[in-house]
Write a protein that holds these residues in place. Structure first.
Motif, PDB file in Angstrom:
ATOM      1  N   ASP A  44       0.804  -1.202   0.130  1.00 10.44           N
ATOM      2  CA  ASP A  44       0.161   0.012   0.029  1.00 10.44           C
ATOM      3  C   ASP A  44       0.771   1.278   0.139  1.00 10.44           C
ATOM      4  O   ASP A  44       0.264   2.354  -0.128  1.00 10.44           O
ATOM      5  N   ILE A  45       2.127   1.277   0.050  1.00  9.64           N
ATOM      6  CA  ILE A  45       2.833   2.502   0.491  1.00  9.64           C
ATOM      7  C   ILE A  45       2.880   3.224  -0.742  1.00  9.64           C
ATOM      8  O   ILE A  45       2.782   4.326  -0.599  1.00  9.64           O
ATOM      9  N   ASP A  46       3.248   2.755  -1.870  1.00  3.70           N
ATOM     10  CA  ASP A  46       3.430   3.414  -2.977  1.00  3.70           C
ATOM     11  C   ASP A  46       2.050   4.343  -3.400  1.00  3.70           C
ATOM     12  O   ASP A  46       1.835   5.252  -3.767  1.00  3.70           O
ATOM     13  N   ALA A  47       0.713   3.660  -3.185  1.00  3.30           N
ATOM     14  CA  ALA A  47      -0.517   4.135  -3.577  1.00  3.30           C
ATOM     15  C   ALA A  47      -0.707   5.147  -2.514  1.00  3.30           C
ATOM     16  O   ALA A  47      -1.411   6.229  -2.889  1.00  3.30           O
ATOM     17  N   ILE A  48      -0.333   5.122  -1.123  1.00  6.36           N
ATOM     18  CA  ILE A  48      -0.645   6.336   0.044  1.00  6.36           C
ATOM     19  C   ILE A  48       0.360   7.386  -0.412  1.00  6.36           C
ATOM     20  O   ILE A  48      -0.068   8.389  -0.495  1.00  6.36           O
ATOM     21  N   ALA A  49       1.588   7.211  -0.801  1.00  6.33           N
ATOM     22  CA  ALA A  49       2.487   8.188  -1.011  1.00  6.33           C
ATOM     23  C   ALA A  49       2.032   8.936  -2.366  1.00  6.33           C
ATOM     24  O   ALA A  49       2.339  10.191  -2.539  1.00  6.33           O
ATOM     25  N   GLN A  50       1.327   8.449  -3.213  1.00  4.15           N
ATOM     26  CA  GLN A  50       1.074   9.228  -4.435  1.00  4.15           C
ATOM     27  C   GLN A  50      -0.453   9.689  -4.376  1.00  4.15           C
ATOM     28  O   GLN A  50      -0.908  10.330  -5.120  1.00  4.15           O
ATOM     29  N   GLY A  51      -1.095   9.472  -2.992  1.00  8.17           N
ATOM     30  CA  GLY A  51      -2.451  10.370  -3.002  1.00  8.17           C
ATOM     31  C   GLY A  51      -3.633   9.426  -3.449  1.00  8.17           C
ATOM     32  O   GLY A  51      -4.593   9.928  -3.535  1.00  8.17           O
ATOM     33  N   ARG A  52      -3.167   8.151  -4.026  1.00  7.01           N
ATOM     34  CA  ARG A  52      -4.487   7.452  -4.634  1.00  7.01           C
ATOM     35  C   ARG A  52      -5.281   6.541  -3.329  1.00  7.01           C
ATOM     36  O   ARG A  52      -6.305   6.018  -3.898  1.00  7.01           O
TER      37      ARG A  52
END
Length: 71
Positions: free
Chosen positions: A62-70
């Motif tokens: 989930d980290i990339d999605a959270i970082a990109q605001g998705r």
């Protein structure tokens, strides 16, 4: 008697060019700020253990999605 209108800018296009350059610079700065925010968020979440991520309802995927605001 002549009248001088001082409420208008010159319409030769120079103000439009300056405005476009300014808008470009503002958008470039905004993109850099958004990138840095995502980087800081990603680094903070990556530094957490799997148990800590689970405590806040996340997993490593989930980290990339959270970082990109998705999410």
């Amino acid at each position: 008697m002549a009248a001088l209108d001082t409420t208008r800018f010159a319409s030769t296009g120079s103000f439009g060019l300056v405005g476009r350059i300014g808008a470009f610079l503002v958008s470039a700065v905004n993109a850099a700020v958004e990138w840095n925010d995502a980087r800081v968020t990603r680094n903070a979440l990556t530094g957490l253990s799997d148990r800590e991520l689970e405590d806040i309802g996340l997993c490593r995927g989930d980290i990339d999605a959270i970082a990109q605001g998705r999410r």
